[in-house]
Scaffold this active site. Structure first.
Site, PDB file in Angstrom:
ATOM      1  N   LYS A  14      22.673  43.666 115.339  1.00 18.99           N
ATOM      2  CA  LYS A  14      21.685  44.020 116.355  1.00 18.99           C
ATOM      3  C   LYS A  14      20.366  44.469 115.719  1.00 18.99           C
ATOM      4  CE  LYS A  14      24.468  46.926 118.409  1.00 18.99           C
ATOM      5  NZ  LYS A  14      25.718  46.717 117.693  1.00 18.99           N
ATOM      6  N   ARG A  89      25.208  50.727 126.552  1.00 16.10           N
ATOM      7  CA  ARG A  89      26.551  50.519 126.017  1.00 16.10           C
ATOM      8  C   ARG A  89      27.638  50.655 127.073  1.00 16.10           C
ATOM      9  NH1 ARG A  89      26.721  53.013 119.923  1.00 16.10           N
ATOM     10  NH2 ARG A  89      24.913  51.886 119.160  1.00 16.10           N
ATOM     11  N   ARG A 128      27.623  48.156 104.324  1.00 15.09           N
ATOM     12  CA  ARG A 128      26.460  48.947 104.727  1.00 15.09           C
ATOM     13  C   ARG A 128      26.639  50.412 104.333  1.00 15.09           C
ATOM     14  NH1 ARG A 128      24.706  49.063 110.991  1.00 15.09           N
ATOM     15  NH2 ARG A 128      26.341  50.617 111.158  1.00 15.09           N
ATOM     16  N   ARG A 134      25.718  55.574 104.597  1.00 17.24           N
ATOM     17  CA  ARG A 134      25.912  56.031 105.974  1.00 17.24           C
ATOM     18  C   ARG A 134      27.314  56.571 106.152  1.00 17.24           C
ATOM     19  NH1 ARG A 134      23.070  52.047 110.206  1.00 17.24           N
ATOM     20  NH2 ARG A 134      24.517  53.160 111.537  1.00 17.24           N
ATOM     21  N   ARG A 145      35.077  53.193 116.406  1.00 16.40           N
ATOM     22  CA  ARG A 145      33.916  52.596 117.060  1.00 16.40           C
ATOM     23  C   ARG A 145      34.281  51.255 117.696  1.00 16.40           C
ATOM     24  NH1 ARG A 145      29.500  52.490 112.646  1.00 16.40           N
ATOM     25  NH2 ARG A 145      28.221  51.597 114.300  1.00 16.40           N
TER      26      ARG A 145
END
Length: 189
Positions: A14, A89, A128, A134, A145
């Site tokens: 995204k 969402r 990532r 992160r 998630r």
């Protein structure tokens, strides 16, 4: 250019595709993730509250997200369209977004759905985590998630379908190929 809602599972690209779309069409960009990370980094009350939800792999309360979104949307230049990255969402958020935009004489425009298989998503998110440091991208949180996405967010795709604005793009192994398909679609809007 119309407003665009970019939609997909965690790790579907995204943010990556939003950046490309913003650059090509010179649109505004609202990334709820970026807004929230900035609040967390700055240690604001909103940031502290958001961090608690994010660390547990949960979505923030709708009222909190709508307030953030409206404030950010109102600060952007008018007339070029905005890409919504990471929002809505849930169906309740989509309905609230539709109402917030209607109050401003705008509409949602189109929804661009990024479809990527879950194995690819998991690999991307773990990579990532290493590249960007992160903390919210560890395997346990990623799986939470995904579960939240499947139970709360994925049903929203049908809502967009009923609104007549859902357009899907499936990952076939190449960012360039997918981006080319998205641009070909958006060029006609």
């Amino acid at each position: 250019m119309k407003n665009i809602i970019i939609f997909g599972a965690p790790g579907s690209g995204k943010g990556t595709y939003s950046d490309e779309i913003v650059a090509r069409y010179e649109m505004g960009h609202i990334s709820t993730g970026d807004v929230l990370r900035a609040e967390i980094k700055n240690g604001t009350e909103l940031g502290k509250t958001a961090k608690g939800y994010i660390d547990q792999g949960q979505l923030l309360p709708d009222s909190l997200m709508i307030d953030i979104l409206a404030k950010t949307y109102d600060a952007l230049p008018k007339g070029k369209g905005v890409i919504f990255d990471g929002f809505p969402r849930t169906i309740a958020q989509a309905e609230a977004l539709k109402q917030m935009l209607a109050e401003r004489g705008d509409d949602m425009g189109v929804m661009v759905e990024l479809i990527v298989d879950e194995d690819t998503l998991l690999k991307r998110l773990l990579n990532r985590a290493i590249e960007q440091g992160r903390a919210d991208d560890n395997e346990e949180t990623i799986k939470k998630r995904f579960a939240v996405y499947h139970s709360q967010t994925e049903p929203l795709a049908e809502w967009f379908q009923k609104e007549g604005i859902r357009h899907t793009f499936t990952w076939k192994g190449s960012k360039e190929q997918m981006l080319s398909e998205i641009f070909a679609f958006l060029d006609k809007q």
